[in-house]
Design a protein around this motif. Sequence first.
Motif, PDB file in Angstrom:
ATOM      1  N   CYS A 101       0.846  -1.212   0.000  1.00  0.00           N
ATOM      2  CA  CYS A 101       0.000   0.000   0.000  1.00  0.00           C
ATOM      3  C   CYS A 101       0.873   1.251   0.000  1.00  0.00           C
ATOM      4  O   CYS A 101       0.594   2.216  -0.727  1.00  0.00           O
ATOM      5  CB  CYS A 101      -0.945  -0.010   1.196  1.00  0.00           C
ATOM      6  SG  CYS A 101      -2.116  -1.385   1.099  1.00  0.00           S
ATOM      7  N   LEU A 102       1.947   1.238   0.770  1.00  0.00           N
ATOM      8  CA  LEU A 102       2.839   2.408   0.811  1.00  0.00           C
ATOM      9  C   LEU A 102       3.510   2.612  -0.546  1.00  0.00           C
ATOM     10  O   LEU A 102       3.621   3.742  -1.031  1.00  0.00           O
ATOM     11  CB  LEU A 102       3.904   2.226   1.898  1.00  0.00           C
ATOM     12  CG  LEU A 102       3.381   2.333   3.335  1.00  0.00           C
ATOM     13  CD1 LEU A 102       4.420   1.825   4.316  1.00  0.00           C
ATOM     14  CD2 LEU A 102       2.984   3.767   3.665  1.00  0.00           C
ATOM     15  N   ASN A 105       1.417   4.432  -2.733  1.00  0.00           N
ATOM     16  CA  ASN A 105       0.973   5.693  -2.126  1.00  0.00           C
ATOM     17  C   ASN A 105      -0.504   5.648  -1.705  1.00  0.00           C
ATOM     18  O   ASN A 105      -1.251   6.597  -1.906  1.00  0.00           O
ATOM     19  CB  ASN A 105       1.237   6.870  -3.083  1.00  0.00           C
ATOM     20  CG  ASN A 105       1.054   8.205  -2.370  1.00  0.00           C
ATOM     21  OD1 ASN A 105       1.361   8.327  -1.178  1.00  0.00           O
ATOM     22  ND2 ASN A 105       0.522   9.202  -3.074  1.00  0.00           N
ATOM     23  N   GLY A 107      -2.873   5.593   1.483  1.00  0.00           N
ATOM     24  CA  GLY A 107      -2.709   5.958   2.892  1.00  0.00           C
ATOM     25  C   GLY A 107      -3.788   5.385   3.788  1.00  0.00           C
ATOM     26  O   GLY A 107      -4.935   5.194   3.376  1.00  0.00           O
ATOM     27  N   GLU A 110      -0.363   3.119   7.495  1.00  0.00           N
ATOM     28  CA  GLU A 110       1.047   3.355   7.838  1.00  0.00           C
ATOM     29  C   GLU A 110       1.344   3.182   9.329  1.00  0.00           C
ATOM     30  O   GLU A 110       2.405   2.691   9.701  1.00  0.00           O
ATOM     31  CB  GLU A 110       1.515   4.727   7.316  1.00  0.00           C
ATOM     32  CG  GLU A 110       0.686   5.938   7.691  1.00  0.00           C
ATOM     33  CD  GLU A 110      -0.603   6.088   6.878  1.00  0.00           C
ATOM     34  OE1 GLU A 110      -0.817   5.314   5.937  1.00  0.00           O
ATOM     35  OE2 GLU A 110      -1.391   6.993   7.213  1.00  0.00           O
ATOM     36  N   SER A 113       2.278  -0.483  10.576  1.00  0.00           N
ATOM     37  CA  SER A 113       3.447  -1.162  10.008  1.00  0.00           C
ATOM     38  C   SER A 113       4.034  -2.146  11.021  1.00  0.00           C
ATOM     39  O   SER A 113       3.989  -1.907  12.232  1.00  0.00           O
ATOM     40  CB  SER A 113       4.535  -0.133   9.670  1.00  0.00           C
ATOM     41  OG  SER A 113       4.037   0.796   8.737  1.00  0.00           O
ATOM     42  N   HIS A 190      -3.892  12.452   2.176  1.00  0.00           N
ATOM     43  CA  HIS A 190      -3.846  11.445   3.247  1.00  0.00           C
ATOM     44  C   HIS A 190      -4.122  12.084   4.608  1.00  0.00           C
ATOM     45  O   HIS A 190      -3.651  13.196   4.875  1.00  0.00           O
ATOM     46  CB  HIS A 190      -2.469  10.785   3.293  1.00  0.00           C
ATOM     47  CG  HIS A 190      -2.087  10.117   2.006  1.00  0.00           C
ATOM     48  ND1 HIS A 190      -2.916   9.216   1.381  1.00  0.00           N
ATOM     49  CD2 HIS A 190      -0.984  10.232   1.231  1.00  0.00           C
ATOM     50  CE1 HIS A 190      -2.322   8.791   0.278  1.00  0.00           C
ATOM     51  NE2 HIS A 190      -1.153   9.399   0.158  1.00  0.00           N
ATOM     52  N   ILE A 213       3.350   9.479   4.320  1.00  0.00           N
ATOM     53  CA  ILE A 213       2.912   8.215   4.941  1.00  0.00           C
ATOM     54  C   ILE A 213       4.106   7.268   5.113  1.00  0.00           C
ATOM     55  O   ILE A 213       4.160   6.509   6.075  1.00  0.00           O
ATOM     56  CB  ILE A 213       1.735   7.554   4.160  1.00  0.00           C
ATOM     57  CG1 ILE A 213       2.030   7.398   2.679  1.00  0.00           C
ATOM     58  CG2 ILE A 213       0.445   8.309   4.389  1.00  0.00           C
ATOM     59  CD1 ILE A 213       0.936   6.655   1.901  1.00  0.00           C
ATOM     60  N   LYS A 214       5.074   7.349   4.214  1.00  0.00           N
ATOM     61  CA  LYS A 214       6.275   6.502   4.340  1.00  0.00           C
ATOM     62  C   LYS A 214       7.097   6.907   5.566  1.00  0.00           C
ATOM     63  O   LYS A 214       7.631   6.053   6.272  1.00  0.00           O
ATOM     64  CB  LYS A 214       7.143   6.599   3.085  1.00  0.00           C
ATOM     65  CG  LYS A 214       6.734   5.581   2.055  1.00  0.00           C
ATOM     66  CD  LYS A 214       7.872   5.253   1.101  1.00  0.00           C
ATOM     67  CE  LYS A 214       7.468   4.064   0.252  1.00  0.00           C
ATOM     68  NZ  LYS A 214       8.079   4.011  -1.037  1.00  0.00           N
ATOM     69  N   SER A 217       5.401   5.455   8.541  1.00  0.00           N
ATOM     70  CA  SER A 217       5.664   4.016   8.605  1.00  0.00           C
ATOM     71  C   SER A 217       7.070   3.758   9.147  1.00  0.00           C
ATOM     72  O   SER A 217       7.268   2.911  10.030  1.00  0.00           O
ATOM     73  CB  SER A 217       5.499   3.412   7.205  1.00  0.00           C
ATOM     74  OG  SER A 217       6.022   2.114   7.172  1.00  0.00           O
TER      75      SER A 217
END
Length: 340
Positions: A101-102, A105, A107, A110, A113, A190, A213-214, A217
């Motif tokens: 999903c990440l 992209n 959202g 996250e 994780s 997001h 969002i990364k 995570s």
Amino acid sequence: MIQVVNNQSLKSYNTFGIEAKAKYFVIVENEKGIKVALELAQKNQWEIFILNGGSNSLFINDFEGLVIKIETKGISYKIENDFAFVTAQAGENWHNFVLFCLDHNFGGLENLSLIPGNVGTSPMQNIGAYGTEIKDSFFSLKALNIQTHEIQEFTNADCEFDYRESFFKNEGKNRFIILEATYKLTTKNHVLNTSYGAIEEELKRQNIENPTIKNISEAVIHIRQTKLPDPKILGNAGSFFKNPYICLAHYQGLKEKFPNTPHYPMNQEVVKIPAGWLIEQCGWKGKRIGNCGVHEKQALVLVNYGGATGREIFELSEKIIADVYEKFSINLQREVNIIY
Ligand code: EPU
């Protein structure tokens, strides 16, 4: 098309690393295989146990029936308006699903994780961490009715999600096999959830002001890796107990005796108390009994130092429950599923 194995060790199939045996064991990779396994169990009148990631199970004894290990794979998605509807098969590893999903992209997941386990069990106990629960982005699931063999669809509301609870842990228990789950995720704008103290601190430490969002995570992964034991290295099933909810009057009584009691108001009448704190106050944090113990960094996690039996870990949990009750009059509930 399916291969039943006798007396299979379950040690590598449960994150506690408990040595228990399944009298009959089968790995299923598709829906047809699941149905064939069920028919076989029904014909032979074997009890069944559905095993997914094995990250929330404590085997006390050998299992005298058929263990059906779900290994169905596949992730697909469709985009409608600004949302991605992402469907994963039950046997997909949860963290790989979050990473998928990440990478696209999408959202919403996250904060979740690195949670051990598979997609199929994510709705069972409404997995949650760092201010987010799956119920916030869960859309629907498909499940096989064990009695009728019909496939039924459940919406978010049908799942009756609550804190570490769902329909599938209550009235639906042992009645369904979850086949796939669909999450409704954002493709833009997001909604970030950085309110959990530890995430805020970690982003600050990394000098990240406008997180993606990364970034979130990665912060969560870092926090989990520093606080929680990796089941591949030290057997465990994450939080062994749930954080208890108590009434306001009970909390006020506690506050008089223990002024520093951490607490989170849930509504006007109910307060959540971190079980990790209660257990630590009873002197259990970092304690070891034989081959098992209480994790040194997070008292909510029980660990297998190697060679512990399910019964030893269960008995340790009984002692902890008794001590917490004696000191605080709070009855801790186990989050982990005990298989007798
Ligand atoms: N605390 C202690 N001692 C401990 C552990 C915790 O005093 O040994 C107190 C501290 O006051 C701390 C508070 O508990 O501020 C909360 O601790 P933490 O942030 O570690 O979270 P938690 O409530 O103990 C829950 C989930 C975890 C999840 C974290 C983070 C439950 C049962 N557990 O733990 O979920 O990762 O929040 O959101 O709700 C899991 O379910 O397997 C799991 C790991």
